[in-house]
Motif scaffolding. Structure first.
Motif, PDB file in Angstrom:
ATOM      1  N   GLU A 180      24.375  11.037-112.367  1.00 13.65           N
ATOM      2  CA  GLU A 180      25.081   9.850-112.870  1.00 13.65           C
ATOM      3  C   GLU A 180      26.586  10.019-112.697  1.00 13.65           C
ATOM      4  O   GLU A 180      27.128  11.090-112.944  1.00 13.65           O
ATOM      5  CB  GLU A 180      24.760   9.701-114.362  1.00 13.65           C
ATOM      6  N   VAL A 181      27.239   8.950-112.265  1.00  8.19           N
ATOM      7  CA  VAL A 181      28.701   8.933-112.220  1.00  8.19           C
ATOM      8  C   VAL A 181      29.164   8.274-113.513  1.00  8.19           C
ATOM      9  O   VAL A 181      28.868   7.115-113.770  1.00  8.19           O
ATOM     10  CB  VAL A 181      29.227   8.188-110.983  1.00  8.19           C
ATOM     11  N   ILE A 182      29.882   9.031-114.331  1.00  9.99           N
ATOM     12  CA  ILE A 182      30.337   8.538-115.629  1.00  9.99           C
ATOM     13  C   ILE A 182      31.682   7.840-115.510  1.00  9.99           C
ATOM     14  O   ILE A 182      31.911   6.799-116.109  1.00  9.99           O
ATOM     15  CB  ILE A 182      30.421   9.708-116.637  1.00  9.99           C
ATOM     16  N   MET A 185      32.059   4.551-113.606  1.00 10.68           N
ATOM     17  CA  MET A 185      30.912   4.016-112.891  1.00 10.68           C
ATOM     18  C   MET A 185      31.285   3.720-111.449  1.00 10.68           C
ATOM     19  O   MET A 185      32.431   3.447-111.143  1.00 10.68           O
ATOM     20  CB  MET A 185      30.405   2.757-113.574  1.00 10.68           C
ATOM     21  N   LEU A 186      30.285   3.759-110.618  1.00 11.97           N
ATOM     22  CA  LEU A 186      30.486   3.442-109.208  1.00 11.97           C
ATOM     23  C   LEU A 186      30.570   1.935-109.003  1.00 11.97           C
ATOM     24  O   LEU A 186      29.961   1.173-109.758  1.00 11.97           O
ATOM     25  CB  LEU A 186      29.297   3.953-108.385  1.00 11.97           C
ATOM     26  N   ASP A 240      41.995  10.458-108.461  1.00 13.06           N
ATOM     27  CA  ASP A 240      42.020  11.921-108.435  1.00 13.06           C
ATOM     28  C   ASP A 240      41.152  12.582-109.496  1.00 13.06           C
ATOM     29  O   ASP A 240      41.228  13.797-109.682  1.00 13.06           O
ATOM     30  CB  ASP A 240      43.463  12.421-108.581  1.00 13.06           C
ATOM     31  N   ILE A 241      40.323  11.806-110.185  1.00 13.09           N
ATOM     32  CA  ILE A 241      39.473  12.340-111.250  1.00 13.09           C
ATOM     33  C   ILE A 241      38.065  11.765-111.105  1.00 13.09           C
ATOM     34  O   ILE A 241      37.898  10.575-110.852  1.00 13.09           O
ATOM     35  CB  ILE A 241      40.023  11.965-112.646  1.00 13.09           C
ATOM     36  N   ALA A 242      37.076  12.636-111.274  1.00 15.80           N
ATOM     37  CA  ALA A 242      35.693  12.174-111.306  1.00 15.80           C
ATOM     38  C   ALA A 242      34.961  12.914-112.418  1.00 15.80           C
ATOM     39  O   ALA A 242      35.220  14.096-112.658  1.00 15.80           O
ATOM     40  CB  ALA A 242      35.003  12.408-109.968  1.00 15.80           C
ATOM     41  N   ILE A 243      34.075  12.210-113.089  1.00 19.06           N
ATOM     42  CA  ILE A 243      33.245  12.805-114.129  1.00 19.06           C
ATOM     43  C   ILE A 243      31.804  12.410-113.838  1.00 19.06           C
ATOM     44  O   ILE A 243      31.510  11.234-113.612  1.00 19.06           O
ATOM     45  CB  ILE A 243      33.662  12.331-115.535  1.00 19.06           C
TER      46      ILE A 243
END
Length: 148
Positions: free
Chosen positions: A23-25, A1-2, A30-33
């Motif tokens: 949506e930011v999960i 989450m942001l 170094d990782i974003a979902i």
């Protein structure tokens, strides 16, 4: 989450129909979902599908979420997030089309950083099925801005 004081628009320069992230999960250095829902406003949309080429942009924007947060942490909320040159090193698609309304989970990982260059690996899934894998090479066009 942001973090509660940030929105996707704070992290990416994209607006209107080019802003694809819903949506930011998960997000860390170094990782974003991210989660996205395929819809008619997307570029390359047809009547009931979208070209799988959009997976490239989904990975790029998901990476932009993570790297945008890093930039804000280093330079502040007003940091310039424009001026990136993106090359596609590899792209593999395991579907002929993205079905309208499908929920896609996109993951990006920074695999390599050197000065103003990042190599990013990303994947997109519908349910637990991988529908695409992408490797991007990204460089900041303005060499006066340091990638964090």
């Amino acid at each position: 989450m942001l973090p509660p004081d940030l929105t996707v628009e704070d992290l990416l320069p994209h607006r209107g129909r080019m802003l694809l992230i819903d949506e930011v999960i998960h997000i860390e250095e170094d990782i974003a979902i991210a989660g996205v829902q395929v819809n008619h406003r997307w570029p390359l949309a047809e009547s009931d599908t979208v070209s799988p080429l959009m997976i490239i942009e989904l990975v790029a924007q998901t990476s932009g979420i993570g790297n945008g947060l890093n930039l804000i942490k280093e330079c502040g909320k007003g940091a310039d997030k424009t001026g990136w040159i993106v090359g596609i090193k590899k792209a593999r698609f395991y579907t002929d089309a993205l079905p309208m309304g499908a929920m896609i989970v996109v993951e990006s990982k920074n695999r390599f950083k050197f000065d103003d260059f990042i190599e990013i690996e990303g994947s997109a899934k519908i349910d637990d099925k991988v529908i695409g894998e992408v490797t991007l090479q990204v460089m900041k066009a303005d060499s006066n801005v340091k990638i964090v």
